[in-house]
Scaffold this motif. Structure first.
Motif, mmCIF file in Angstrom:
data_model
loop_
_atom_site.group_PDB
_atom_site.id
_atom_site.type_symbol
_atom_site.label_atom_id
_atom_site.label_comp_id
_atom_site.label_asym_id
_atom_site.label_seq_id
_atom_site.Cartn_x
_atom_site.Cartn_y
_atom_site.Cartn_z
ATOM 1 N N LEU A 106 -46.653 24.508 26.644
ATOM 2 C CA LEU A 106 -45.769 25.070 27.662
ATOM 3 C C LEU A 106 -44.425 24.342 27.683
ATOM 4 O O LEU A 106 -43.382 24.966 27.854
ATOM 5 C CB LEU A 106 -46.434 25.006 29.039
ATOM 6 C CG LEU A 106 -45.704 25.809 30.125
ATOM 7 C CD1 LEU A 106 -46.689 26.452 31.086
ATOM 8 C CD2 LEU A 106 -44.727 24.935 30.906
ATOM 9 N N LEU A 107 -44.440 23.047 27.481
ATOM 10 C CA LEU A 107 -43.182 22.301 27.428
ATOM 11 C C LEU A 107 -42.353 22.716 26.210
ATOM 12 O O LEU A 107 -41.125 22.822 26.304
ATOM 13 C CB LEU A 107 -43.463 20.800 27.406
ATOM 14 C CG LEU A 107 -43.944 20.209 28.733
ATOM 15 C CD1 LEU A 107 -44.536 18.820 28.517
ATOM 16 C CD2 LEU A 107 -42.814 20.150 29.746
ATOM 17 N N ALA B 235 -47.393 24.855 35.975
ATOM 18 C CA ALA B 235 -48.170 24.844 34.733
ATOM 19 C C ALA B 235 -49.619 24.514 35.045
ATOM 20 O O ALA B 235 -49.953 23.351 35.291
ATOM 21 C CB ALA B 235 -47.596 23.826 33.756
ATOM 22 N N CYS B 236 -50.468 25.538 35.062
ATOM 23 C CA CYS B 236 -51.893 25.295 35.299
ATOM 24 C C CYS B 236 -52.714 26.379 34.620
ATOM 25 O O CYS B 236 -52.315 27.548 34.566
ATOM 26 C CB CYS B 236 -52.216 25.238 36.788
ATOM 27 S SG CYS B 236 -51.793 26.710 37.731
ATOM 28 N N ILE C 187 -47.801 18.604 40.130
ATOM 29 C CA ILE C 187 -48.393 19.311 41.255
ATOM 30 C C ILE C 187 -48.240 18.523 42.551
ATOM 31 O O ILE C 187 -48.222 19.098 43.641
ATOM 32 C CB ILE C 187 -49.892 19.596 40.979
ATOM 33 C CG1 ILE C 187 -50.508 20.469 42.082
ATOM 34 C CG2 ILE C 187 -50.668 18.307 40.795
ATOM 35 C CD1 ILE C 187 -51.957 20.860 41.818
ATOM 36 N N GLU C 188 -48.082 17.211 42.437
ATOM 37 C CA GLU C 188 -48.014 16.369 43.635
ATOM 38 C C GLU C 188 -46.792 16.662 44.499
ATOM 39 O O GLU C 188 -46.753 16.275 45.668
ATOM 40 C CB GLU C 188 -48.034 14.892 43.255
ATOM 41 C CG GLU C 188 -49.256 14.465 42.452
ATOM 42 C CD GLU C 188 -50.577 14.788 43.135
ATOM 43 O OE1 GLU C 188 -50.614 14.845 44.382
ATOM 44 O OE2 GLU C 188 -51.568 15.007 42.419
ATOM 45 N N PHE D 6 -31.098 23.802 33.820
ATOM 46 C CA PHE D 6 -32.198 22.896 34.156
ATOM 47 C C PHE D 6 -33.460 23.659 34.535
ATOM 48 O O PHE D 6 -33.420 24.620 35.299
ATOM 49 C CB PHE D 6 -31.798 21.991 35.324
ATOM 50 C CG PHE D 6 -32.934 21.131 35.840
ATOM 51 C CD1 PHE D 6 -33.478 20.133 35.043
ATOM 52 C CD2 PHE D 6 -33.459 21.339 37.109
ATOM 53 C CE1 PHE D 6 -34.531 19.351 35.497
ATOM 54 C CE2 PHE D 6 -34.504 20.551 37.584
ATOM 55 C CZ PHE D 6 -35.044 19.555 36.779
ATOM 56 N N ALA D 7 -34.578 23.214 33.968
ATOM 57 C CA ALA D 7 -35.897 23.726 34.341
ATOM 58 C C ALA D 7 -36.827 22.549 34.569
ATOM 59 O O ALA D 7 -36.708 21.515 33.896
ATOM 60 C CB ALA D 7 -36.462 24.633 33.250
ATOM 61 N N THR D 8 -37.742 22.692 35.520
ATOM 62 C CA THR D 8 -38.712 21.642 35.778
ATOM 63 C C THR D 8 -40.118 22.227 35.680
ATOM 64 O O THR D 8 -40.410 23.266 36.283
ATOM 65 C CB THR D 8 -38.489 20.980 37.151
ATOM 66 O OG1 THR D 8 -39.499 19.998 37.388
ATOM 67 C CG2 THR D 8 -38.512 21.989 38.288
ATOM 68 N N VAL D 9 -40.947 21.595 34.867
ATOM 69 C CA VAL D 9 -42.321 22.046 34.664
ATOM 70 C C VAL D 9 -43.230 21.206 35.542
ATOM 71 O O VAL D 9 -43.385 19.998 35.320
ATOM 72 C CB VAL D 9 -42.726 21.925 33.182
ATOM 73 C CG1 VAL D 9 -44.215 22.228 33.004
ATOM 74 C CG2 VAL D 9 -41.883 22.857 32.330
ATOM 75 N N ARG D 10 -43.818 21.836 36.548
ATOM 76 C CA ARG D 10 -44.703 21.143 37.485
ATOM 77 C C ARG D 10 -46.141 21.247 36.985
ATOM 78 O O ARG D 10 -46.789 22.283 37.099
ATOM 79 C CB ARG D 10 -44.546 21.736 38.881
ATOM 80 C CG ARG D 10 -43.160 21.476 39.474
ATOM 81 C CD ARG D 10 -42.929 22.240 40.762
ATOM 82 N NE ARG D 10 -41.630 21.885 41.363
ATOM 83 C CZ ARG D 10 -41.060 22.552 42.362
ATOM 84 N NH1 ARG D 10 -41.668 23.614 42.889
ATOM 85 N NH2 ARG D 10 -39.890 22.170 42.837
ATOM 86 N N SER D 11 -46.614 20.154 36.443
ATOM 87 C CA SER D 11 -47.910 20.150 35.776
ATOM 88 C C SER D 11 -49.063 19.979 36.752
ATOM 89 O O SER D 11 -49.006 19.150 37.669
ATOM 90 C CB SER D 11 -47.959 19.024 34.741
ATOM 91 O OG SER D 11 -49.271 18.867 34.236
#
Length: 314
Positions: A217-218, A233-234, A98-99, A164-169
């Motif tokens: 989720l991952l 991801a929240c 999230i940052e 490519f996928a990025t999961v923003r936690s």
């Protein structure tokens, strides 16, 4: 059955992720520096991801259906990974944060307070990459954590060797003593002792996710969807620092006390004087279902209180 490589994966939600991948019937390879043993039943590769030659040697002739990168913090690390895994995997999933949306760390498009922040606010395909910055310096990296994640995403998003996928936690909670950051423990300790928690007077709400939900989720991102690009991801529901304190106080049987500070001054974890709470709409549209923070947070607080009692007793 798929072959999955998890970089990291020896603690907290990474360990849960490995277990869930195994339970789903996948063959899991854990790659780390060897400082912690991998979960039972996995193949273990020991390598320093910053050492490109050593990483490639450790991988040997192995190929994977997907890679989940839990510990990519800089564009330099991302570039090494892109070269090392090009031609070895069809899919690459990076755990981000999230940052990346923190307006205090970059010039980002303005989002009205209270509006959940969507993925397109930070587009990795268009983000400037600077591999010449001192990313090897731990102090610099700590100070530029959000920017390191943004640039790492950018490097991998532009690589053509895999999807490519990025999961923003969101902020991860739960697990008691396994939650190693100590951020929830900060609240349980202060409220249990009756000492004031330092907060911003007009603290903005944020978003959280349970560590097991993030692991799930991952797993979904690596094995159950072909979606690419950023995914937030929240859990459902915004919560500010006072709401968090109220849950802790109720579970601890104590009254929460606060000391207010002005905007811009340091405060306790999860007290924010700026807004960047994420939207999880994209993940839902892609088929992932989230819990509500208020449903799991009380038990997470109970776990944190129990872990503190255990540490005190020992």
């Amino acid at each position: 059955m798929k072959k999955i490589c998890v970089i990291g994966g020896s603690r907290y939600f990474g360990k849960v992720l490995v277990g869930r991948l195994q339970a789903a019937g996948h063959r899991v390879t854990v790659l780390n520096r060897g400082s912690a043993p991998p979960p039972e039943g996995t193949e273990h590769l020991v390598a320093d991801r910053d050492d490109e030659a050593g990483l490639i040697a450790a991988l040997g002739s192995r190929t994977f259906d997907a890679v989940v990168d839990q510990v990519c913090y800089t564009p330099v690390q991302a570039a090494i990974a892109a070269r090392a895994f090009s031609g070895r995997t069809r899919r690459y999933v990076m755990t981000s944060t999230i940052e990346v949306y923190d307006p205090a760390t970059a010039a980002l498009p303005a989002v009205p307070p209270g509006t959940p922040v969507p993925e397109e606010t930070v587009d990795p395909a268009a983000w400037l990459v600077r591999t010449d910055l001192p990313w090897h310096d731990p102090a610099y990296l700590q100070e530029h954590y959000a920017e390191g994640k943004r640039q790492a995403e950018a490097v991998l998003a532009r690589h053509s060797g895999f999807a490519f996928a990025t999961v923003r936690s969101a902020h991860v909670l739960g697990g008691g003593a396994a939650e190693f950051t100590g951020r929830l423990a900060h609240y349980t300790e202060h409220i249990s002792r009756g000492t004031p928690v330092t907060v911003h007077a007009g603290a903005m709400p944020t978003v959280f996710i349970h560590y097991e939900e993030l692991a799930e989720l991952l797993r979904w991102a690596a094995t159950l969807t072909d979606a690419t690009g950023p995914v937030n991801a929240c859990s459902d529901g915004l919560l500010d620092v006072y709401g968090l304190g109220a849950v802790v106080a109720a579970r601890a049987g104590r009254e929460a006390r606060y000391r207010s500070v002005a905007v811009g001054e340091p405060a306790s974890p999860f007290s924010f004087d700026r807004h960047y709470a994420m939207s999880n709409a994209r993940a839902k549209e892609l088929g992932f279902s989230f819990s509500r923070t208020t449903d799991w947070l009380p038990d997470a607080v109970t776990e944190a209180l129990a872990a503190a009692d255990g540490a005190f007793a020992s």
